[in-house]
Write a protein that holds these residues in place. Structure first.
Motif, short mmCIF file in Angstrom:
data_model
loop_
_atom_site.label_atom_id
_atom_site.label_comp_id
_atom_site.label_asym_id
_atom_site.label_seq_id
_atom_site.Cartn_x
_atom_site.Cartn_y
_atom_site.Cartn_z
N GLU A 2 36.39 46.79 23.96
CA GLU A 2 36.32 46.84 25.42
C GLU A 2 34.87 47.08 25.86
O GLU A 2 34.15 47.85 25.23
N SER A 4 32.47 48.42 28.90
CA SER A 4 32.50 49.25 30.09
C SER A 4 31.10 49.80 30.33
O SER A 4 30.52 50.43 29.44
N GLN A 6 28.41 51.30 33.68
CA GLN A 6 28.21 51.62 35.10
C GLN A 6 26.74 51.98 35.28
O GLN A 6 26.20 52.79 34.54
N GLY A 106 34.61 39.14 31.46
CA GLY A 106 34.85 40.35 32.23
C GLY A 106 34.51 40.17 33.69
O GLY A 106 34.45 39.05 34.20
N THR A 120 29.57 48.19 38.36
CA THR A 120 30.48 48.44 37.25
C THR A 120 30.71 47.12 36.52
O THR A 120 30.86 46.08 37.15
N SER A 121 30.72 47.20 35.22
CA SER A 121 30.98 46.03 34.38
C SER A 121 32.14 46.38 33.44
O SER A 121 32.07 47.39 32.74
N ARG A 122 33.16 45.57 33.48
CA ARG A 122 34.34 45.76 32.63
C ARG A 122 34.69 44.43 32.00
O ARG A 122 34.63 43.40 32.66
N HIS A 124 35.77 42.44 27.84
CA HIS A 124 36.07 42.58 26.42
C HIS A 124 35.24 41.60 25.59
O HIS A 124 34.77 40.58 26.09
N GLU A 156 26.06 47.50 26.48
CA GLU A 156 25.75 48.46 27.55
C GLU A 156 24.25 48.59 27.78
O GLU A 156 23.81 48.54 28.93
#
Length: 179
Positions: A2, A4, A6, A106, A120-122, A124, A156
């Motif tokens: 995943e 994720s 910010q 994402g 925000t980045s979300r 996979h 990230e």
């Protein structure tokens, strides 16, 4: 794996969003890991934009080492759909090497705050060992996990570096100081 991330920037959401959406190729000067970004397609409709960018990485890799790596291993295509009303983008990255094995996609959301903008980045990143060709199958799973772990550790910091590049670009280009 995943994804994720910010990041907060001390600039208004509209400026941050428009810089990400419309000015990425101009940000290369502030991105040490990227050599070039080429715009391949851009289709704008009211309140939406579909775009295809080709990224050429390897900026900090010495030229001699880059000569040993194929251009495909250092490049990827970024397919994005921008929603101007929701201040978000859905993206899919297709690497130019092991394309069939890697699924990376994402969404980024740009949120206005009293202090600027939160991004925000979300998403996979998945690597399917069945699609890694030219490697014995018993090694493909190990390679897939190792590459996924390595790329996961890079994602990230890359999102953070991109945000820092946007902030530097805004400061220099528009002479905008954080609010």
């Amino acid at each position: 794996m995943e994804i994720s991330s910010q990041v907060q920037l001390p600039y208004p959401r509209e400026q941050v969003y428009r810089t990400y959406r419309d000015r990425l190729p101009e940000l290369v000067a502030w991105m040490p890991n990227v050599r070039q970004i080429d715009l391949k397609e851009r289709s704008e409709q009211p309140n939406t934009l579909d775009m295809v960018l080709v990224w050429h990485g390897g900026g900090e890799i010495p030229a001699a080492a880059r000569a040993l790596l194929s251009e495909a291993m250092l490049s990827w295509t970024d397919y994005s759909h921008w929603d101007d009303q929701g201040y978000r983008t859905q993206w899919r990255i297709a690497p130019h090497a092991f394309t069939e094995a890697i699924d990376c996609q994402g969404e980024n959301q740009f949120i206005a705050t009293a202090d600027g903008t939160i991004i925000t980045s979300r998403g996979h990143l998945r690597i399917d060992p069945k699609h890694i060709h030219g490697v014995p199958s018993f090694l493909a799973g190990i390679i897939a996990r190792t590459v996924e772990d390595y790329l996961g550790q890079q994602i990230e910091p890359n999102f953070q570096q991109l945000a820092a590049s946007v902030a530097a670009f805004l400061a220099v280009t528009y002479h905008v100081s954080p609010e």
